[in-house]
Design a protein around this motif. Sequence first.
Motif, PDB file in Angstrom:
ATOM      1  N   THR A 118      -1.208   0.473  -7.045  1.00  0.00           N
ATOM      2  CA  THR A 118      -1.874   0.027  -5.823  1.00  0.00           C
ATOM      3  C   THR A 118      -0.975  -0.935  -5.058  1.00  0.00           C
ATOM      4  O   THR A 118      -0.539  -1.946  -5.606  1.00  0.00           O
ATOM      5  CB  THR A 118      -3.217  -0.654  -6.146  1.00  0.00           C
ATOM      6  OG1 THR A 118      -4.081   0.310  -6.740  1.00  0.00           O
ATOM      7  CG2 THR A 118      -3.876  -1.205  -4.892  1.00  0.00           C
TER       8      THR A 118
ATOM      9  N   ASN B  80      -0.851  -3.681  -2.628  1.00  0.00           N
ATOM     10  CA  ASN B  80      -1.729  -4.700  -2.054  1.00  0.00           C
ATOM     11  C   ASN B  80      -1.253  -5.112  -0.669  1.00  0.00           C
ATOM     12  O   ASN B  80      -2.062  -5.342   0.220  1.00  0.00           O
ATOM     13  CB  ASN B  80      -1.788  -5.936  -2.958  1.00  0.00           C
ATOM     14  CG  ASN B  80      -2.357  -5.607  -4.307  1.00  0.00           C
ATOM     15  OD1 ASN B  80      -3.381  -4.961  -4.428  1.00  0.00           O
ATOM     16  ND2 ASN B  80      -1.665  -6.039  -5.352  1.00  0.00           N
TER      17      ASN B  80
ATOM     18  N   SER C 145      -4.060  -0.506   0.062  1.00  0.00           N
ATOM     19  CA  SER C 145      -5.222  -1.176   0.644  1.00  0.00           C
ATOM     20  C   SER C 145      -4.853  -1.637   2.049  1.00  0.00           C
ATOM     21  O   SER C 145      -3.757  -2.132   2.281  1.00  0.00           O
ATOM     22  CB  SER C 145      -5.659  -2.355  -0.223  1.00  0.00           C
ATOM     23  OG  SER C 145      -4.625  -3.300  -0.345  1.00  0.00           O
TER      24      SER C 145
ATOM     25  N   TRP D 186      -9.170   1.957   1.612  1.00  0.00           N
ATOM     26  CA  TRP D 186      -8.131   2.383   0.671  1.00  0.00           C
ATOM     27  C   TRP D 186      -7.657   3.777   1.049  1.00  0.00           C
ATOM     28  O   TRP D 186      -8.451   4.641   1.403  1.00  0.00           O
ATOM     29  CB  TRP D 186      -8.694   2.423  -0.747  1.00  0.00           C
ATOM     30  CG  TRP D 186      -9.048   1.090  -1.300  1.00  0.00           C
ATOM     31  CD1 TRP D 186     -10.081   0.287  -0.904  1.00  0.00           C
ATOM     32  CD2 TRP D 186      -8.384   0.396  -2.337  1.00  0.00           C
ATOM     33  NE1 TRP D 186     -10.092  -0.862  -1.647  1.00  0.00           N
ATOM     34  CE2 TRP D 186      -9.066  -0.816  -2.540  1.00  0.00           C
ATOM     35  CE3 TRP D 186      -7.282   0.686  -3.139  1.00  0.00           C
ATOM     36  CZ2 TRP D 186      -8.680  -1.745  -3.496  1.00  0.00           C
ATOM     37  CZ3 TRP D 186      -6.895  -0.233  -4.090  1.00  0.00           C
ATOM     38  CH2 TRP D 186      -7.590  -1.432  -4.258  1.00  0.00           C
TER      39      TRP D 186
END
Length: 170
Positions: free
Chosen positions: A83, A85, A120, A149
């Motif tokens: 992921t 960020n 994100s 997302w």
Amino acid sequence: MKFQPLALQDAPLLHQLYADTPDYFRLLGTQLPSVGEVEQDVQTALFDPRRRLELIYLPDGEAGRPIGSIDYKLDFPDAGDVTINLLLIRGELQSSGLGGQVMQHVEQRLPTRTRRMLASVLGDNARAVRFWERLGYRFATDARPVMTWYAKQLTPPLSPAPAHPSLSRH
């Protein structure tokens, strides 16, 4: 490109990068964090063995001045996921293709077990959505008003990547 894992003493460099990118904080409707707040964020990141926080430099760029930073987490939310960020490119360098180049380099360095990348997007950031969609990410989850997302399947799985110090920590 050169990726340098961020250490606590690098917090002022990250703070300066934030200061050089004021539109990001305006978009979020927040103030530029203080150096102390950035130090706290860096310290928190350093306690998570899956999290990577790196400064990004051009090999022939200005000495000591990063072009951007990236904050990502391995095996989050699930095993095999990565992921993103935050990917932040210094204000005056945005829309120059550097963000896409950064992501190519990041994907090449990921563990071979990586199956999916997530990004994100904080707030109502249409520019970031367009960026991620250009890179092959598709809408995945709505967590508005805070974030959305976007996901990109890596199929077939990534080819073996060379060892990288910031990715081999346990």
